[in-house]
Each structure stands twice: as C-alpha cells, then as structure tokens.
Write a protein that holds these residues in place. Structure first.
Motif, PDB file in Angstrom:
ATOM      1  N   PHE A   1       1.104  -1.560   0.093  1.00 42.36           N
ATOM      2  CA  PHE A   1       0.481   0.295  -0.100  1.00 42.36           C
ATOM      3  C   PHE A   1       0.883   1.608   0.159  1.00 42.36           C
ATOM      4  O   PHE A   1       0.707   2.692  -0.658  1.00 42.36           O
ATOM      5  N   SER A   2       1.609   1.329   0.755  1.00 43.68           N
ATOM      6  CA  SER A   2       2.483   2.435   1.210  1.00 43.68           C
ATOM      7  C   SER A   2       3.539   2.826  -0.679  1.00 43.68           C
ATOM      8  O   SER A   2       3.477   3.536  -0.514  1.00 43.68           O
ATOM      9  N   ILE A   3       3.895   1.780  -0.893  1.00 40.88           N
ATOM     10  CA  ILE A   3       4.939   1.999  -1.875  1.00 40.88           C
ATOM     11  C   ILE A   3       4.016   2.698  -2.845  1.00 40.88           C
ATOM     12  O   ILE A   3       3.978   3.198  -3.979  1.00 40.88           O
ATOM     13  N   LEU A   4       2.286   1.755  -3.127  1.00 45.18           N
ATOM     14  CA  LEU A   4       1.317   2.296  -4.502  1.00 45.18           C
ATOM     15  C   LEU A   4       1.420   3.942  -4.292  1.00 45.18           C
ATOM     16  O   LEU A   4       1.603   4.724  -4.848  1.00 45.18           O
ATOM     17  N   PHE A   5       1.051   4.702  -3.033  1.00 43.27           N
ATOM     18  CA  PHE A   5       0.481   5.777  -2.006  1.00 43.27           C
ATOM     19  C   PHE A   5       1.918   6.903  -2.842  1.00 43.27           C
ATOM     20  O   PHE A   5       2.437   7.265  -4.080  1.00 43.27           O
ATOM     21  N   PHE A   6       3.194   5.698  -2.753  1.00 41.40           N
ATOM     22  CA  PHE A   6       4.341   7.185  -3.023  1.00 41.40           C
ATOM     23  C   PHE A   6       4.542   6.816  -4.766  1.00 41.40           C
ATOM     24  O   PHE A   6       4.614   8.309  -4.899  1.00 41.40           O
ATOM     25  N   VAL A   7       4.068   5.855  -5.445  1.00 38.57           N
ATOM     26  CA  VAL A   7       4.147   6.129  -7.339  1.00 38.57           C
ATOM     27  C   VAL A   7       3.265   7.294  -6.923  1.00 38.57           C
ATOM     28  O   VAL A   7       3.885   8.206  -8.225  1.00 38.57           O
ATOM     29  N   ILE A   8       2.026   6.850  -6.499  1.00 40.73           N
ATOM     30  CA  ILE A   8       1.145   8.031  -6.814  1.00 40.73           C
ATOM     31  C   ILE A   8       1.985   9.203  -6.614  1.00 40.73           C
ATOM     32  O   ILE A   8       1.925  10.639  -7.573  1.00 40.73           O
ATOM     33  N   THR A   9       2.006   9.758  -5.731  1.00 38.94           N
ATOM     34  CA  THR A   9       2.282  10.605  -5.341  1.00 38.94           C
ATOM     35  C   THR A   9       3.740  11.647  -6.210  1.00 38.94           C
ATOM     36  O   THR A   9       3.893  12.407  -6.203  1.00 38.94           O
ATOM     37  N   ALA A  10       4.401  10.809  -6.555  1.00 35.97           N
ATOM     38  CA  ALA A  10       6.116  10.252  -6.848  1.00 35.97           C
ATOM     39  C   ALA A  10       5.763  11.118  -8.903  1.00 35.97           C
ATOM     40  O   ALA A  10       6.043  12.334  -8.844  1.00 35.97           O
ATOM     41  N   THR A  11       4.203  10.188  -9.087  1.00 38.19           N
ATOM     42  CA  THR A  11       3.428  10.452 -10.538  1.00 38.19           C
ATOM     43  C   THR A  11       3.786  11.883 -10.898  1.00 38.19           C
ATOM     44  O   THR A  11       3.711  13.001 -11.920  1.00 38.19           O
ATOM     45  N   SER A  12       2.570  12.231  -9.554  1.00 38.66           N
ATOM     46  CA  SER A  12       2.053  13.412  -9.879  1.00 38.66           C
ATOM     47  C   SER A  12       2.697  15.050  -9.334  1.00 38.66           C
ATOM     48  O   SER A  12       2.871  15.861 -10.111  1.00 38.66           O
ATOM     49  N   SER A  13       3.965  14.152  -8.318  1.00 41.31           N
ATOM     50  CA  SER A  13       4.578  15.481  -8.727  1.00 41.31           C
ATOM     51  C   SER A  13       5.330  15.822  -9.572  1.00 41.31           C
ATOM     52  O   SER A  13       6.846  16.956  -9.785  1.00 41.31           O
ATOM     53  N   MET A  14       5.797  14.501 -10.420  1.00 38.67           N
ATOM     54  CA  MET A  14       6.745  15.143 -11.606  1.00 38.67           C
ATOM     55  C   MET A  14       5.625  16.156 -11.994  1.00 38.67           C
ATOM     56  O   MET A  14       6.450  16.856 -13.699  1.00 38.67           O
ATOM     57  N   VAL A  15       4.973  16.263 -12.432  1.00 44.76           N
ATOM     58  CA  VAL A  15       4.080  17.593 -13.199  1.00 44.76           C
ATOM     59  C   VAL A  15       4.862  19.009 -12.956  1.00 44.76           C
ATOM     60  O   VAL A  15       4.942  19.622 -13.936  1.00 44.76           O
ATOM     61  N   GLY A  16       4.746  19.090 -11.424  1.00 42.99           N
ATOM     62  CA  GLY A  16       5.629  20.083 -10.924  1.00 42.99           C
ATOM     63  C   GLY A  16       6.662  20.080 -11.920  1.00 42.99           C
ATOM     64  O   GLY A  16       7.284  21.686 -12.008  1.00 42.99           O
ATOM     65  N   GLY A  17       7.951  19.526 -12.125  1.00 43.08           N
ATOM     66  CA  GLY A  17       9.038  19.162 -12.384  1.00 43.08           C
ATOM     67  C   GLY A  17       8.173  20.026 -14.211  1.00 43.08           C
ATOM     68  O   GLY A  17       9.686  20.280 -15.269  1.00 43.08           O
ATOM     69  N   VAL A  18       8.239  19.246 -14.806  1.00 39.63           N
ATOM     70  CA  VAL A  18       7.496  20.240 -16.350  1.00 39.63           C
ATOM     71  C   VAL A  18       6.763  21.520 -16.062  1.00 39.63           C
ATOM     72  O   VAL A  18       7.228  21.682 -17.084  1.00 39.63           O
ATOM     73  N   LEU A  19       6.056  21.492 -15.269  1.00 39.81           N
ATOM     74  CA  LEU A  19       5.559  22.905 -15.384  1.00 39.81           C
ATOM     75  C   LEU A  19       6.437  24.232 -15.052  1.00 39.81           C
ATOM     76  O   LEU A  19       6.844  24.998 -15.289  1.00 39.81           O
ATOM     77  N   LYS A  20       7.580  23.002 -14.107  1.00 41.84           N
ATOM     78  CA  LYS A  20       9.102  24.280 -13.774  1.00 41.84           C
ATOM     79  C   LYS A  20       9.949  24.525 -14.969  1.00 41.84           C
ATOM     80  O   LYS A  20      10.874  25.608 -15.144  1.00 41.84           O
ATOM     81  N   SER A  21      10.546  23.276 -15.613  1.00 39.76           N
ATOM     82  CA  SER A  21      10.639  23.826 -17.612  1.00 39.76           C
ATOM     83  C   SER A  21      10.056  24.699 -18.569  1.00 39.76           C
ATOM     84  O   SER A  21       9.530  25.263 -19.322  1.00 39.76           O
TER      85      SER A  21
END
Length: 278
Positions: free
Chosen positions: A257-277
């Motif tokens: 469960f914890s790993i899957l939640f982290f994957v969701i968090t990390a995937t969502s956070s990658m949006v921020g990396g795209v927006l910054k560029s």
C-alpha cells in the motif's frame, strides 16, 4: 556544510529504513500484491490524490491573498505542483516551501519574515485535520488497545481545533478572518486523500481491514512530515510494517500500500517538474 550533513543523515536513515523493510518482508509476496493491484482503482486513487492537491493550492492562495499577494488559481496551482516536485525529488535544505518563499520574495517583494509564518500556518491547517481524523479512526480500529493512547486520541479530538484557533488568534492574527475557510479546506484535503487511500486498499483487495489501513495511513502521514527521510520514503513503510504486525495483520500488504501511494505521489509530483521547465 550543515546542509550536506543533514542530507547525509536523511540518506542514512532512509537507507536504513529500506534495509530493515527488505529484511522483514516477503519480497515475492510484495511483488505479487503490487502486480495484481487493480489498475482502475489505482487510477481513481491518482485522481482523488490530485484533487486533494488542487484543494491544497486553493487553501494556500487564501493565505497569499490575506497578505496582499495576488495570484490566479492557476498560477497558485502551478507554484504548488513545482513545490511538490522540489519536496520529493530534490532532497536539499531548500524544499518546496523554500522554493515558493524564494519566488514570492523575488516576484512580489514580500518580506521573508511574513512568508515563513504563512507556510507554517498552511502546514498546521492541514496537520490538525490529519490528527483529528487519525485520532477518530484510531478509536474504531484494532489499534485501540491501550487506555493511555485512547485518552490521547480523545484529547486530540477535543483540543486540536481550539488549539489551532488560539494559535491563529494570538500569533497569526493576520489570518484569523480566514481561519474557518482554511481549516475547512484542510479537512477537505484530508478527506480526498483518505478516499484516495481507500481506493488503494481496494486495489490490493484488503478492504476487510480498511479502518486499520486508513488509521496507519494517517499516522504515517503525520510521521512523514518529520524531516528525517527523503520524501518520506521508508518512514511510511516502517509505520505500516510494525503497525500491522502489532495487530497480527499482513504487513507485506501494508508495505505494498505504502509503495503504491508513493508511486502516485511521485507521478503527481513529476507534473511540477514539467511545469517548472515551461
């Protein structure tokens, strides 16, 4: 030098936590649980997690407006996601809040001395509902086996909101007019994240232990706020590992469960990396 030492400590603690988890779980079973997870439930979990971030951005923008910073909701959301990216992927002393403080100070000439309390209060307006919901779920879970922890849960439920109000009234008077609005948005944010967690539990087919999983999810979210690991990695997993083991439930499922939640968090956070560029 100090930042490097702190980073080294975080890396060491994160690596130690991951090593302990590796020793204690059945890795094959863990892989099977994750591989068999229902992708449709995970997609719903992803959607509700990101809805919670939209709510978090709206709440933060209320604080901005209270001190005269005029951002559109889209601008605030962009800044919020970039902050998520910094929090998760750049384990320095800067962090997401540090980045936002830097941008707002440079762009709007807002004093750092005004911005730091703002972000502290924003964190608290999310943490208090988190503690409130966590204490409530604890009372209805199988973890409620210790009279002292039961008393602590009741104290948290009774005193958390009054304590936050008094803190606003005496230390953050500039924001007292938006206390109810920001607290409500903080509660909505946590409810959306709880719904996201529910879908993850259903994705791995452990809904018969739903209350216990949600209780640990909220407790692990509180623990993950502490700056002792990289992006909360290891801390959440250890919470589930020992928490479920305490009540004789499948700790492998908790780590999954914890790993899957982290994957969701990390995937969502990658949006921020795209927006910054952009």
């Amino acid at each position: 030098m100090e930042k490097r030492v702190k980073l080294l400590i975080k890396l060491t603690l994160t690596a130690t936590a991951i090593y302990i988890i590796y020793l204690k779980i059945d890795t094959k079973k863990l892989k099977d649980i994750i591989a068999d997870a229902n992708i449709y439930y995970l997609l719903l979990a992803f959607i509700f997690f990101n809805l919670s971030k939209v709510v978090g951005s709206i709440r933060l923008n209320l604080y901005f407006r209270a001190i005269g910073i005029k951002l559109s909701e889209l601008e605030a959301l962009r800044l919020y996601y970039i902050g998520m990216f910094y929090n998760l992927f750049l384990p320095t002393g800067l962090g997401g809040d540090g980045y936002k403080i830097y941008i707002l100070n440079r762009r709007y000439k807002t004093k750092i001395s005004k911005l730091i309390p703002l972000f502290l209060l924003d964190r608290l307006s999310g943490l208090i509902p988190l503690m409130l919901f966590g204490a409530t779920l604890f009372l209805f879970s199988r973890f409620n086996q210790n009279i002292y922890l039961t008393y602590l849960a009741y104290i948290t439920i009774i005193l958390s909101i009054p304590a936050l109000y008094l803190l606003n009234l005496y230390l953050f008077r500039d924001y007292i007019k938006i206390f109810l609005a920001t607290l409500s948005l903080g509660a909505l944010l946590q409810i959306l994240q709880l719904i996201s967690a529910i879908f993850i539990v259903y994705a791995i087919s452990y809904q018969e232990n739903l209350v216990e999983f949600l209780t640990l999810f909220l407790i692990s979210s509180i623990v993950a706020v502490l700056p002792i690991s990289i992006g909360g990695v290891g801390v959440r997993e250890l919470t589930f590992l020992y928490g479920l083991d305490y009540i004789k439930l499948d700790s492998d499922a908790g780590v999954a469960f914890s790993i899957l939640f982290f994957v969701i968090t990390a995937t969502s956070s990658m949006v921020g990396g795209v927006l910054k560029s952009i």
